[in-house]
Design a protein around this motif. Structure first.
Motif, short mmCIF file in Angstrom:
data_model
loop_
_atom_site.label_atom_id
_atom_site.label_comp_id
_atom_site.label_asym_id
_atom_site.label_seq_id
_atom_site.Cartn_x
_atom_site.Cartn_y
_atom_site.Cartn_z
N ILE A 62 0.83 -1.20 0.00
CA ILE A 62 0.00 0.00 0.00
C ILE A 62 0.87 1.25 0.00
O ILE A 62 0.51 2.27 -0.59
CB ILE A 62 -0.98 -0.01 1.21
N ASN A 63 2.05 1.18 0.62
CA ASN A 63 2.99 2.32 0.57
C ASN A 63 3.45 2.59 -0.86
O ASN A 63 3.48 3.74 -1.32
CB ASN A 63 4.19 2.05 1.46
N MET A 64 3.82 1.52 -1.57
CA MET A 64 4.29 1.67 -2.95
C MET A 64 3.19 2.24 -3.84
O MET A 64 3.42 3.16 -4.64
CB MET A 64 4.73 0.31 -3.50
N LEU A 65 1.98 1.72 -3.70
CA LEU A 65 0.87 2.19 -4.53
C LEU A 65 0.52 3.64 -4.23
O LEU A 65 0.20 4.41 -5.14
CB LEU A 65 -0.35 1.29 -4.32
N SER A 66 0.57 4.03 -2.97
CA SER A 66 0.23 5.40 -2.62
C SER A 66 1.22 6.39 -3.21
O SER A 66 0.85 7.47 -3.67
CB SER A 66 0.15 5.56 -1.09
N LEU A 67 2.50 6.04 -3.21
CA LEU A 67 3.51 6.92 -3.81
C LEU A 67 3.23 7.12 -5.29
O LEU A 67 3.37 8.22 -5.83
CB LEU A 67 4.91 6.33 -3.61
N TYR A 68 2.84 6.05 -5.98
CA TYR A 68 2.54 6.18 -7.41
C TYR A 68 1.30 7.04 -7.62
O TYR A 68 1.31 7.95 -8.47
CB TYR A 68 2.34 4.80 -8.04
N LEU A 69 0.26 6.77 -6.86
CA LEU A 69 -0.99 7.50 -7.06
C LEU A 69 -0.85 8.99 -6.75
O LEU A 69 -1.56 9.82 -7.34
CB LEU A 69 -2.09 6.89 -6.19
N PHE A 120 -9.33 1.01 -5.47
CA PHE A 120 -8.68 2.22 -5.93
C PHE A 120 -9.71 3.27 -6.33
O PHE A 120 -10.70 2.96 -7.00
CB PHE A 120 -7.79 1.95 -7.16
N TRP A 121 -9.46 4.52 -5.94
CA TRP A 121 -10.12 5.69 -6.49
C TRP A 121 -9.04 6.41 -7.27
O TRP A 121 -8.15 7.04 -6.69
CB TRP A 121 -10.70 6.56 -5.38
N LEU A 122 -9.07 6.32 -8.59
CA LEU A 122 -7.92 6.67 -9.42
C LEU A 122 -7.90 8.14 -9.84
O LEU A 122 -6.82 8.65 -10.19
CB LEU A 122 -7.88 5.77 -10.66
N ASP A 123 -9.05 8.80 -9.91
CA ASP A 123 -9.09 10.20 -10.30
C ASP A 123 -8.35 10.43 -11.61
O ASP A 123 -7.56 11.37 -11.76
CB ASP A 123 -8.47 11.08 -9.19
N GLY A 124 -8.60 9.55 -12.59
CA GLY A 124 -8.01 9.70 -13.91
C GLY A 124 -6.67 9.02 -14.09
O GLY A 124 -6.17 8.92 -15.22
N THR A 125 -6.04 8.59 -13.01
CA THR A 125 -4.75 7.90 -13.12
C THR A 125 -4.95 6.49 -13.67
O THR A 125 -5.94 5.83 -13.36
CB THR A 125 -4.08 7.81 -11.74
N ILE A 126 -4.04 6.04 -14.49
CA ILE A 126 -4.08 4.68 -15.01
C ILE A 126 -2.91 3.91 -14.40
O ILE A 126 -1.76 4.32 -14.50
CB ILE A 126 -3.98 4.66 -16.54
N LEU A 127 -3.22 2.78 -13.76
CA LEU A 127 -2.19 1.97 -13.12
C LEU A 127 -1.38 1.21 -14.16
O LEU A 127 -1.95 0.64 -15.10
CB LEU A 127 -2.82 0.96 -12.18
N PRO A 128 -0.06 1.16 -14.02
CA PRO A 128 0.71 0.28 -14.90
C PRO A 128 0.44 -1.17 -14.55
O PRO A 128 0.15 -1.50 -13.39
CB PRO A 128 2.16 0.68 -14.61
N TRP A 129 0.52 -2.04 -15.54
CA TRP A 129 0.27 -3.47 -15.29
C TRP A 129 1.22 -4.02 -14.23
O TRP A 129 0.84 -4.88 -13.43
CB TRP A 129 0.41 -4.28 -16.58
N SER A 130 2.44 -3.52 -14.19
CA SER A 130 3.42 -4.04 -13.22
C SER A 130 2.92 -3.87 -11.79
O SER A 130 3.20 -4.71 -10.92
CB SER A 130 4.77 -3.35 -13.40
N GLU A 145 -9.35 -1.27 -19.35
CA GLU A 145 -8.20 -0.57 -19.94
C GLU A 145 -8.21 0.91 -19.62
O GLU A 145 -7.20 1.60 -19.85
CB GLU A 145 -8.14 -0.80 -21.45
N ASN A 146 -9.31 1.46 -19.10
CA ASN A 146 -9.32 2.84 -18.63
C ASN A 146 -8.73 2.97 -17.23
O ASN A 146 -8.48 4.08 -16.77
CB ASN A 146 -10.76 3.38 -18.60
N ALA A 147 -8.54 1.85 -16.55
CA ALA A 147 -7.99 1.86 -15.20
C ALA A 147 -6.60 1.26 -15.13
O ALA A 147 -5.81 1.62 -14.25
CB ALA A 147 -8.92 1.11 -14.23
N ILE A 148 -6.29 0.35 -16.06
CA ILE A 148 -5.00 -0.35 -16.05
C ILE A 148 -4.38 -0.26 -17.43
O ILE A 148 -5.05 -0.49 -18.44
CB ILE A 148 -5.17 -1.84 -15.66
N ASP A 149 -3.10 0.04 -17.50
CA ASP A 149 -2.37 0.05 -18.76
C ASP A 149 -1.97 -1.39 -19.08
O ASP A 149 -1.03 -1.93 -18.50
CB ASP A 149 -1.12 0.93 -18.65
N ILE A 150 -2.73 -2.01 -19.99
CA ILE A 150 -2.46 -3.40 -20.32
C ILE A 150 -1.70 -3.55 -21.64
O ILE A 150 -1.54 -4.66 -22.15
CB ILE A 150 -3.77 -4.21 -20.39
#
Length: 369
Positions: A173-180, A240-250, A303-308
């Motif tokens: 959760i720490n890693m994901l929060s830094l990205y978001l 996740f509440w992404l607010d337009g952010t797209i998560l990388p598949w990794s 695909e609007n939430a994850i970069d596949i």
């Protein structure tokens, strides 16, 4: 079995010709209606490498999970000397007797505990913003065979909190929060009790920017009894509440590499031990899910939430909104679930329209530090 591959007279594959998707729909409908008891194998579309829009259908059957015998149009067929014959009364009696002693487990590819239908992680209500994406890992264990209801042990929240601290879900959760938050600091809560009764315990840990009520990511881990009247269920939802952010598949990949062993190797044994004492657990049946379904709102495609795009060239561009797989525990190496997870990723990606998906760091199985 492959549908869409021509054969020579001696059943030697000779040419990939494909079938139309309309033919697939007809086949699936027949599978769903002609069998008694109702049953259908997994059918995977593999698009051809041309512009014909045809596909090859890959039909996968795990015979250990088939509710044998199956009646087809009033008959039971058996295979003898490379031909199909009608079963005799004696053969039917033997198969039916064996079936009464067999418990059919869930087949691979038929995950059923989807986040939008099976205990949604964020309860619906007025003013409650539903998440943009849910990653779910879920398993269960049969506690009693007599149907009596089991209750959680006293002190379960404390035991599960301590078990969670032994996992890598905190660093995740720490890693994901830094990205978001674009590398900016976030407010990360410790594990907190979100609900606790004699049959259900929910713990959560969240990350969000500043003092915002919604945003970022939240981990919800639930231990519950009463599944199938006598089961124990362990579920971990990463929402996740992404607010337009797209998560990388990794990041999605790493999330499941942490969530699955946390649920299967730590939380489930701890919960079972707390309820019934120390027992030897067989490899659990674990489901993983991705979902962007939001009740009462327009569903964005995954695909609007994850970069596949990193997993290969996609031949089928139709949108999809959820997917789930049961992990093949036979692919485990000790307590390492990574091979089974990547196998599930491959099956999912083929369903999404990737005929030859490639996942980075397929040897990755070490936890976050």
């Amino acid at each position: 079995m492959l549908v869409g591959v021509a054969e020579e007279p001696k059943t030697v594959p000779s040419e990939v010709v494909g079938v139309t998707r309309k033919e697939k729909e007809s086949l699936v409908n027949q599978l769903a209606t002609k069998f008694d008891p109702p049953w259908s194998p997994e059918v995977v579309e593999v698009p051809l490498d041309d512009e014909s829009e045809k596909v090859v259908l890959v039909i996968r059957i795990n015979r250990d999970t088939v509710p044998a015998p199956i009646v087809l149009d009033g008959s039971i067929l058996v295979r003898l000397d490379a031909r199909n014959v009608h079963a005799s009364r004696a053969m039917m009696a033997a198969m039916l007797t064996q079936a009464t002693d067999t418990v059919v487990g869930p087949r691979l590819g038929h995950a059923t505990r989807r986040p939008d239908t099976h205990r949604t992680p964020v309860p619906h209500g007025s003013g409650v913003q539903q998440p943009d994406l849910v990653l779910r890992t879920i398993t269960s264990f049969q506690l009693r065979s007599n149907g009596r209801r089991s209750r959680l042990a006293a002190g379960m929240p404390g035991r599960i909190t301590a078990a969670l601290e032994r996992t890598q879900l905190g660093p995740l959760i720490n890693m994901l929060s830094l990205y978001l938050q674009g590398g900016q600091s976030s407010v990360i809560t410790p594990w907190q009790i979100a609900g606790s009764t004699s049959s259900n315990v929910v713990l959560e840990r969240s990350a969000h920017a500043g003092q915002a009520e919604q945003g970022g990511a939240r981990l919800l881990c639930r231990i519950g009894t009463g599944v199938g009247s006598s089961g124990l269920e362990v579920c971990c939802d990463l929402v996740f509440w992404l607010d337009g952010t797209i998560l990388p598949w990794s990041h999605v990949q790493q999330s499941f590499l942490e969530m699955v062993p946390a649920v299967a190797n730590v939380l489930l044994p701890e919960a079972v031990s707390a309820v019934v004492g120390n027992v030897t657990l067989p490899p659990p049946v674990v489901e993983i899910h991705l979902s962007t379904h939001r009740l009462g709102e327009q569903d964005p495609p995954i695909e609007n939430a994850i970069d596949i795009t990193s997993i290969g060239a996609r031949e089928d561009t139709r949108p999809f909104y959820d997917t789930g797989e049961i992990l093949d525990e036979t692919l485990m190496n000790g307590l390492d679930w990574a091979p089974a997870i990547f196998d599930a990723f491959t099956i999912m990606a083929m369903d999404w329209g990737y005929p030859s998906p490639v996942f980075p760091d397929q040897e990755l199985s070490s936890p976050l530090r």
